[in-house]
Design a protein around this motif. Sequence first.
Motif, PDB file in Angstrom:
ATOM      1  N   ALA A 298       0.866  -1.188   0.000  1.00  0.00           N
ATOM      2  CA  ALA A 298       0.000   0.000   0.000  1.00  0.00           C
ATOM      3  C   ALA A 298       0.899   1.234   0.000  1.00  0.00           C
ATOM      4  O   ALA A 298       1.130   1.856   1.051  1.00  0.00           O
ATOM      5  CB  ALA A 298      -0.935  -0.006   1.205  1.00  0.00           C
ATOM      6  N   PRO A 299       1.417   1.618  -1.174  1.00  0.00           N
ATOM      7  CA  PRO A 299       2.392   2.709  -1.237  1.00  0.00           C
ATOM      8  C   PRO A 299       1.819   4.079  -0.894  1.00  0.00           C
ATOM      9  O   PRO A 299       2.571   4.970  -0.514  1.00  0.00           O
ATOM     10  CB  PRO A 299       2.863   2.669  -2.703  1.00  0.00           C
ATOM     11  N   THR A 300       0.495   4.262  -1.031  1.00  0.00           N
ATOM     12  CA  THR A 300      -0.079   5.576  -0.792  1.00  0.00           C
ATOM     13  C   THR A 300      -0.447   5.807   0.668  1.00  0.00           C
ATOM     14  O   THR A 300      -0.835   6.914   1.047  1.00  0.00           O
ATOM     15  CB  THR A 300      -1.343   5.773  -1.655  1.00  0.00           C
ATOM     16  N   ALA A 301      -0.358   4.759   1.496  1.00  0.00           N
ATOM     17  CA  ALA A 301      -0.662   4.924   2.916  1.00  0.00           C
ATOM     18  C   ALA A 301       0.446   5.734   3.577  1.00  0.00           C
ATOM     19  O   ALA A 301       1.554   5.850   3.054  1.00  0.00           O
ATOM     20  CB  ALA A 301      -0.805   3.558   3.581  1.00  0.00           C
ATOM     21  N   ARG A 302       0.149   6.296   4.739  1.00  0.00           N
ATOM     22  CA  ARG A 302       1.136   7.086   5.476  1.00  0.00           C
ATOM     23  C   ARG A 302       1.282   6.535   6.884  1.00  0.00           C
ATOM     24  O   ARG A 302       0.392   6.692   7.706  1.00  0.00           O
ATOM     25  CB  ARG A 302       0.709   8.567   5.524  1.00  0.00           C
ATOM     26  N   PRO A 303       2.385   5.831   7.192  1.00  0.00           N
ATOM     27  CA  PRO A 303       3.455   5.458   6.260  1.00  0.00           C
ATOM     28  C   PRO A 303       3.027   4.305   5.347  1.00  0.00           C
ATOM     29  O   PRO A 303       2.009   3.665   5.614  1.00  0.00           O
ATOM     30  CB  PRO A 303       4.576   5.027   7.201  1.00  0.00           C
ATOM     31  N   PRO A 304       3.793   4.019   4.290  1.00  0.00           N
ATOM     32  CA  PRO A 304       3.433   2.924   3.392  1.00  0.00           C
ATOM     33  C   PRO A 304       3.340   1.600   4.139  1.00  0.00           C
ATOM     34  O   PRO A 304       4.071   1.360   5.098  1.00  0.00           O
ATOM     35  CB  PRO A 304       4.580   2.906   2.373  1.00  0.00           C
ATOM     36  N   VAL A 305       2.419   0.731   3.684  1.00  0.00           N
ATOM     37  CA  VAL A 305       2.253  -0.582   4.298  1.00  0.00           C
ATOM     38  C   VAL A 305       3.096  -1.590   3.526  1.00  0.00           C
ATOM     39  O   VAL A 305       3.025  -1.667   2.299  1.00  0.00           O
ATOM     40  CB  VAL A 305       0.776  -1.014   4.300  1.00  0.00           C
ATOM     41  N   CYS A 306       3.907  -2.345   4.246  1.00  0.00           N
ATOM     42  CA  CYS A 306       4.743  -3.369   3.629  1.00  0.00           C
ATOM     43  C   CYS A 306       4.467  -4.718   4.284  1.00  0.00           C
ATOM     44  O   CYS A 306       4.101  -4.786   5.464  1.00  0.00           O
ATOM     45  CB  CYS A 306       6.224  -3.025   3.778  1.00  0.00           C
ATOM     46  N   LYS A 307       4.656  -5.770   3.517  1.00  0.00           N
ATOM     47  CA  LYS A 307       4.394  -7.118   4.032  1.00  0.00           C
ATOM     48  C   LYS A 307       5.595  -8.010   3.781  1.00  0.00           C
ATOM     49  O   LYS A 307       6.275  -7.891   2.765  1.00  0.00           O
ATOM     50  CB  LYS A 307       3.155  -7.714   3.352  1.00  0.00           C
ATOM     51  N   LEU A 308       5.835  -8.913   4.725  1.00  0.00           N
ATOM     52  CA  LEU A 308       6.885  -9.910   4.569  1.00  0.00           C
ATOM     53  C   LEU A 308       6.317 -11.093   3.792  1.00  0.00           C
ATOM     54  O   LEU A 308       5.318 -11.691   4.201  1.00  0.00           O
ATOM     55  CB  LEU A 308       7.384 -10.386   5.940  1.00  0.00           C
ATOM     56  N   MET A 309       6.946 -11.434   2.662  1.00  0.00           N
ATOM     57  CA  MET A 309       6.469 -12.548   1.840  1.00  0.00           C
ATOM     58  C   MET A 309       7.585 -13.029   0.928  1.00  0.00           C
ATOM     59  O   MET A 309       8.605 -12.351   0.744  1.00  0.00           O
ATOM     60  CB  MET A 309       5.258 -12.131   0.999  1.00  0.00           C
ATOM     61  N   ASP A 310       7.366 -14.214   0.349  1.00  0.00           N
ATOM     62  CA  ASP A 310       8.259 -14.736  -0.679  1.00  0.00           C
ATOM     63  C   ASP A 310       7.773 -14.169  -1.999  1.00  0.00           C
ATOM     64  O   ASP A 310       6.849 -14.705  -2.614  1.00  0.00           O
ATOM     65  CB  ASP A 310       8.220 -16.264  -0.687  1.00  0.00           C
ATOM     66  N   PHE A 311       8.386 -13.079  -2.442  1.00  0.00           N
ATOM     67  CA  PHE A 311       7.877 -12.377  -3.622  1.00  0.00           C
ATOM     68  C   PHE A 311       8.004 -13.220  -4.888  1.00  0.00           C
ATOM     69  O   PHE A 311       7.153 -13.187  -5.761  1.00  0.00           O
ATOM     70  CB  PHE A 311       8.603 -11.050  -3.805  1.00  0.00           C
ATOM     71  N   GLY A 312       9.102 -13.981  -4.998  1.00  0.00           N
ATOM     72  CA  GLY A 312       9.278 -14.833  -6.174  1.00  0.00           C
ATOM     73  C   GLY A 312       8.162 -15.859  -6.285  1.00  0.00           C
ATOM     74  O   GLY A 312       7.611 -16.088  -7.366  1.00  0.00           O
ATOM     75  N   LYS A 313       7.835 -16.492  -5.165  1.00  0.00           N
ATOM     76  CA  LYS A 313       6.756 -17.479  -5.157  1.00  0.00           C
ATOM     77  C   LYS A 313       5.420 -16.818  -5.448  1.00  0.00           C
ATOM     78  O   LYS A 313       4.600 -17.346  -6.206  1.00  0.00           O
ATOM     79  CB  LYS A 313       6.708 -18.178  -3.804  1.00  0.00           C
ATOM     80  N   PHE A 314       5.204 -15.646  -4.848  1.00  0.00           N
ATOM     81  CA  PHE A 314       3.959 -14.909  -5.066  1.00  0.00           C
ATOM     82  C   PHE A 314       3.789 -14.549  -6.540  1.00  0.00           C
ATOM     83  O   PHE A 314       2.717 -14.727  -7.128  1.00  0.00           O
ATOM     84  CB  PHE A 314       3.962 -13.636  -4.211  1.00  0.00           C
ATOM     85  N   LYS A 315       4.867 -14.064  -7.165  1.00  0.00           N
ATOM     86  CA  LYS A 315       4.793 -13.682  -8.570  1.00  0.00           C
ATOM     87  C   LYS A 315       4.580 -14.895  -9.462  1.00  0.00           C
ATOM     88  O   LYS A 315       3.806 -14.851 -10.426  1.00  0.00           O
ATOM     89  CB  LYS A 315       6.079 -12.952  -8.970  1.00  0.00           C
ATOM     90  N   TYR A 316       5.244 -16.002  -9.133  1.00  0.00           N
ATOM     91  CA  TYR A 316       5.092 -17.228  -9.924  1.00  0.00           C
ATOM     92  C   TYR A 316       3.646 -17.723  -9.869  1.00  0.00           C
ATOM     93  O   TYR A 316       3.056 -18.072 -10.895  1.00  0.00           O
ATOM     94  CB  TYR A 316       6.031 -18.308  -9.394  1.00  0.00           C
ATOM     95  N   GLU A 317       3.073 -17.752  -8.679  1.00  0.00           N
ATOM     96  CA  GLU A 317       1.691 -18.219  -8.537  1.00  0.00           C
ATOM     97  C   GLU A 317       0.720 -17.287  -9.256  1.00  0.00           C
ATOM     98  O   GLU A 317      -0.247 -17.750  -9.870  1.00  0.00           O
ATOM     99  CB  GLU A 317       1.329 -18.326  -7.054  1.00  0.00           C
TER     100      GLU A 317
END
Length: 219
Positions: free
Chosen positions: A48-67
Motif C-alpha cells: 500500500a504505497p499511498t498509505a502514510r506510512p506505506p504498508v509493507c508485508k513480509l512474503m516470498d515475492f518470487g513465489k507470489f509472482k510465480y503463482e
Amino acid sequence: MSEPRINDRIRVPEVRLVGPNGEQVGIVRVEDALRLADEAGLDLVEVAPTARPPVCKLMDFGKFKYESDMKAREARKNQTNTILKEIRFRLKIDPHDYGTKKGHVERFLKAGDKVKVMIMFRGREQSRPEMGFRLLQRLAEDVADLGSVESSPRQDGRNMVMVIGPHKKKAEAKAEERRRKDSEAADQAADQAAEQAESASQPSQDEGAQPGQTAATAS
C-alpha cells in the motif's frame, strides 16, 4: 510501475509492517523491516504505497509472482476464443444455395463461432425488407438446435444483418461458472487485503506517539 517496490527499492524512513501471516507488527524503521525480512528469508514488499506510512508485508515475492503468473496463464487458457464469421445471402436464393449456406452456418456454430448473416438487397429489393426479415427468421429457426439469435435482423444501408451465436455446452457453462466464482473470490480477497492495508494505515489509539518505541518492540 507494474510491480510493487521490494526490499532495497523501498526508500522511506518508516513503514507499517505486516507479517507473513497477516499479523500487524506496527510502524518500524525500514532498516528494521529489511532486517526482519532477511532473518525470515523473505522479501519486504510494499503493498500500500499511498498509505502514510506505506504498508509493507513480509512474503516470498518470487513465489507470489510465480503463482500469480500461473493463475493468469490458466485463466487465459480457459478463455473461449470466439470468432465472428460472416456469410452472405441473396434475397432470391434458390433452395440448393440456401442449403449450402445453411450448412456453412451450422459448421461455424458447431465450431463455437458466432455468425454474422447478411442479406444483400439489389435494386427494387430494397423496398421489400420484410422478405429479408422472413429469410433470416427462417435461417434462425433452421439452426435453432445449434445457436440462437444474439442480434436481431436490422437494416444496414442496402443490407440486412443478423448475428447468431452458438449455444453454450453444459461443460463450458460449468467451467465459466467456476471461473466466475474464482474471479469473485479473488476480487473479494483483494478487497479484504486493501481494507486491511487501509485500516492498518490509520494509527490506533494504543499506539505510542514515538515510532522508535514500536520499532524497538518489533525488533
